[in-house]
Design a protein around this motif. Structure first.
Motif, PDB file in Angstrom:
ATOM      1  N   MET A 162     -49.025  28.851  42.329  1.00  0.00           N
ATOM      2  CA  MET A 162     -48.849  27.849  41.289  1.00  0.00           C
ATOM      3  C   MET A 162     -47.443  27.262  41.369  1.00  0.00           C
ATOM      4  N   ILE A 163     -47.346  25.943  41.399  1.00  0.00           N
ATOM      5  CA  ILE A 163     -46.063  25.239  41.316  1.00  0.00           C
ATOM      6  C   ILE A 163     -46.192  24.231  40.190  1.00  0.00           C
ATOM      7  N   SER A 164     -45.438  24.465  39.104  1.00  0.00           N
ATOM      8  CA  SER A 164     -45.597  23.693  37.870  1.00  0.00           C
ATOM      9  C   SER A 164     -47.046  23.804  37.425  1.00  0.00           C
ATOM     10  N   SER A 165     -47.748  22.683  37.290  1.00  0.00           N
ATOM     11  CA  SER A 165     -49.151  22.756  36.875  1.00  0.00           C
ATOM     12  C   SER A 165     -50.082  22.383  38.021  1.00  0.00           C
ATOM     13  N   VAL A 166     -49.607  22.569  39.242  1.00  0.00           N
ATOM     14  CA  VAL A 166     -50.426  22.281  40.424  1.00  0.00           C
ATOM     15  C   VAL A 166     -50.739  23.588  41.132  1.00  0.00           C
ATOM     16  N   LEU A 167     -52.016  23.798  41.387  1.00  0.00           N
ATOM     17  CA  LEU A 167     -52.494  24.998  42.044  1.00  0.00           C
ATOM     18  C   LEU A 167     -52.723  24.705  43.520  1.00  0.00           C
ATOM     19  N   TYR A 168     -51.996  25.418  44.379  1.00  0.00           N
ATOM     20  CA  TYR A 168     -52.184  25.296  45.827  1.00  0.00           C
ATOM     21  C   TYR A 168     -53.014  26.484  46.300  1.00  0.00           C
ATOM     22  N   LEU A 169     -53.940  26.237  47.212  1.00  0.00           N
ATOM     23  CA  LEU A 169     -54.803  27.332  47.642  1.00  0.00           C
ATOM     24  C   LEU A 169     -55.192  27.201  49.099  1.00  0.00           C
ATOM     25  N   ALA A 170     -55.452  28.374  49.680  1.00  0.00           N
ATOM     26  CA  ALA A 170     -55.966  28.439  51.042  1.00  0.00           C
ATOM     27  C   ALA A 170     -57.483  28.307  50.972  1.00  0.00           C
ATOM     28  N   ASP A 171     -58.009  27.213  51.521  1.00  0.00           N
ATOM     29  CA  ASP A 171     -59.455  26.989  51.550  1.00  0.00           C
ATOM     30  C   ASP A 171     -59.944  27.507  52.906  1.00  0.00           C
ATOM     31  N   ALA A 172     -60.218  28.817  52.955  1.00  0.00           N
ATOM     32  CA  ALA A 172     -60.382  29.527  54.222  1.00  0.00           C
ATOM     33  C   ALA A 172     -61.485  28.942  55.100  1.00  0.00           C
ATOM     34  N   GLY A 173     -62.644  28.680  54.526  1.00  0.00           N
ATOM     35  CA  GLY A 173     -63.767  28.204  55.317  1.00  0.00           C
ATOM     36  C   GLY A 173     -63.592  26.792  55.843  1.00  0.00           C
ATOM     37  N   ASN A 174     -62.744  26.004  55.171  1.00  0.00           N
ATOM     38  CA  ASN A 174     -62.473  24.640  55.626  1.00  0.00           C
ATOM     39  C   ASN A 174     -61.238  24.548  56.508  1.00  0.00           C
ATOM     40  N   HIS A 175     -60.490  25.674  56.662  1.00  0.00           N
ATOM     41  CA  HIS A 175     -59.271  25.714  57.477  1.00  0.00           C
ATOM     42  C   HIS A 175     -58.211  24.745  56.954  1.00  0.00           C
ATOM     43  N   THR A 176     -58.090  24.669  55.622  1.00  0.00           N
ATOM     44  CA  THR A 176     -57.165  23.706  55.027  1.00  0.00           C
ATOM     45  C   THR A 176     -56.376  24.321  53.872  1.00  0.00           C
ATOM     46  N   ILE A 177     -55.304  23.612  53.497  1.00  0.00           N
ATOM     47  CA  ILE A 177     -54.580  23.893  52.267  1.00  0.00           C
ATOM     48  C   ILE A 177     -54.941  22.800  51.275  1.00  0.00           C
ATOM     49  N   ARG A 178     -55.413  23.206  50.111  1.00  0.00           N
ATOM     50  CA  ARG A 178     -55.838  22.255  49.092  1.00  0.00           C
ATOM     51  C   ARG A 178     -54.945  22.391  47.862  1.00  0.00           C
ATOM     52  N   LYS A 179     -54.985  21.402  46.998  1.00  0.00           N
ATOM     53  CA  LYS A 179     -54.293  21.520  45.715  1.00  0.00           C
ATOM     54  C   LYS A 179     -55.174  20.967  44.609  1.00  0.00           C
ATOM     55  N   VAL A 180     -55.005  21.553  43.422  1.00  0.00           N
ATOM     56  CA  VAL A 180     -55.718  21.101  42.229  1.00  0.00           C
ATOM     57  C   VAL A 180     -54.684  20.818  41.156  1.00  0.00           C
ATOM     58  N   ASP A 181     -54.640  19.586  40.688  1.00  0.00           N
ATOM     59  CA  ASP A 181     -53.765  19.223  39.577  1.00  0.00           C
ATOM     60  C   ASP A 181     -54.460  19.660  38.294  1.00  0.00           C
ATOM     61  N   LEU A 182     -53.917  20.664  37.630  1.00  0.00           N
ATOM     62  CA  LEU A 182     -54.590  21.222  36.462  1.00  0.00           C
ATOM     63  C   LEU A 182     -54.534  20.299  35.250  1.00  0.00           C
ATOM     64  N   GLU A 183     -53.668  19.306  35.283  1.00  0.00           N
ATOM     65  CA  GLU A 183     -53.606  18.349  34.177  1.00  0.00           C
ATOM     66  C   GLU A 183     -54.678  17.271  34.311  1.00  0.00           C
ATOM     67  N   THR A 184     -54.975  16.857  35.550  1.00  0.00           N
ATOM     68  CA  THR A 184     -55.951  15.784  35.765  1.00  0.00           C
ATOM     69  C   THR A 184     -57.280  16.305  36.308  1.00  0.00           C
ATOM     70  N   GLY A 185     -57.271  17.501  36.899  1.00  0.00           N
ATOM     71  CA  GLY A 185     -58.475  18.052  37.507  1.00  0.00           C
ATOM     72  C   GLY A 185     -58.750  17.540  38.904  1.00  0.00           C
ATOM     73  N   VAL A 186     -57.872  16.681  39.439  1.00  0.00           N
ATOM     74  CA  VAL A 186     -58.100  16.076  40.745  1.00  0.00           C
ATOM     75  C   VAL A 186     -57.755  17.063  41.858  1.00  0.00           C
ATOM     76  N   MET A 187     -58.663  17.180  42.845  1.00  0.00           N
ATOM     77  CA  MET A 187     -58.474  18.020  44.016  1.00  0.00           C
ATOM     78  C   MET A 187     -58.122  17.160  45.206  1.00  0.00           C
ATOM     79  N   SER A 188     -57.233  17.669  46.087  1.00  0.00           N
ATOM     80  CA  SER A 188     -56.904  16.943  47.306  1.00  0.00           C
ATOM     81  C   SER A 188     -56.520  17.917  48.413  1.00  0.00           C
ATOM     82  N   THR A 189     -56.652  17.452  49.649  1.00  0.00           N
ATOM     83  CA  THR A 189     -56.272  18.238  50.816  1.00  0.00           C
ATOM     84  C   THR A 189     -54.851  17.868  51.202  1.00  0.00           C
ATOM     85  N   VAL A 190     -53.976  18.869  51.344  1.00  0.00           N
ATOM     86  CA  VAL A 190     -52.568  18.584  51.642  1.00  0.00           C
ATOM     87  C   VAL A 190     -52.194  18.935  53.068  1.00  0.00           C
TER      88      VAL A 190
END
Length: 277
Positions: free
Chosen positions: A221-249
């Motif tokens: 967690m960095i501020s209100s943004v959740l960064y995560l390892a999306d293992a099956g997709n081989h990517t790093i994703r983030k979820v903005d907990l204020e807006t609910g928007v997901m994106s690949t970083v």
């Protein structure tokens, strides 16, 4: 092994456990169950790490999948001790005194209010370790029973929970087998699905109801943004907990590799963990 990287210089040092650059060498034991100082200690498949500031100074807690235990590394003395679980014993499930407790693949780990929370992946539950009372208890999920339900205690369920992060008193859970991010209120025991769609894998970015994951794992967690390892997709994703928007970083969904890059997409292979600092 537990290794430390100086972000400024790139220097890497092994501070606990044994690391061999030649894992096929028969002359060195690289895994085991030994407690001890620094490289005299041995680990078996350490997974999650979390720093907790204790009265003696900063301490690193480590979830260890191979030994079914939780280890403690004092960053001042580099002493490693087993604090929960029956290290090296068969997987199982039991709450109670910490060194009598049993885990089944303890994975993600997070600290909140002086306590350590563990995603006990193959028991399908979230556990709590109290470093003061030296007790382990189950705080969410139904032991040894997988599922996908939201709701209160005894109702909600998980499917291979693998990652944990905290913010504003809540625990956020990477529910790997359900391809979703869940939120636990430790006070009420209520669990809510926040991102992804339970039981539906994918790689879509987008708003709530659109975004998808494939086996989300460890999180930070960095501020209100959740960064995560999306293992099956081989990517790093983030979820903005204020807006609910997901994106690949970082990384390309479905593309397997080990490419470093700044101009073109980097590639990962089964990325499992992220952290903040």
């Amino acid at each position: 092994a537990i290794r430390r990287v100086d972000i400024q210089t790139g220097e890497t040092v092994t501070i606990a456990g044994f690391y061999s650059p030649s894992p096929t060498s028969s002359s060195a034991q690289t895994s085991g169950i030994a407690d001890g100082i620094g490289t005299a200690a041995l680990f078996n498949a350490p997974f999650g790490i979390e720093v907790l500031q204790e009265t003696s100074g900063p301490v690193l807690y480590i979830s260890e999948e191979g030994n079914q235990s939780i280890r403690r590394l004092d960053l001042s003395t580099l002493e490693v001790t087993t604090v929960a679980g029956q290290k090296g014993q068969a997987a199982g499930f039991a709450d109670g005194p910490a060194l009598s407790a049993q885990f089944n693949t303890p994975s993600g780990i997070a600290a909140k209010d002086g306590k350590i929370y563990i995603a006990d992946r193959q028991n399908y539950v979230i556990r709590e370790y109290d470093p003061v009372n030296l007790e382990v208890r189950t705080v969410a999920g139904i032991p040894e029973q997988s599922g996908s339900s939201d709701g209160g205690p005894g109702v909600h369920s998980f499917n291979f929970p693998a990652g944990l992060a905290t913010l504003d008193g809540f625990l956020y859970i990477g529910d790997s087998g359900n391809h979703a991010i869940r939120r636990l209120d430790p006070v009420t025991g209520e669990v809510l699905t926040l991102a992804g769609r339970v039981g539906h894998a994918g790689s879509n970015d987008g708003a709530v109801g659109v975004g998808r994951f494939l086996n989300p794992s460890e999180m930070a967690m960095i501020s209100s943004v959740l960064y995560l390892a999306d293992a099956g997709n081989h990517t790093i994703r983030k979820v903005d907990l204020e807006t609910g928007v997901m994106s690949t970083v970082a990384g390309t969904p479905g593309a397997f590799g080990n490419t470093d890059s700044t101009a073109s997409p980097a590639l990962f292979a089964f990325v499992l963990a992220t952290t903040s600092g």
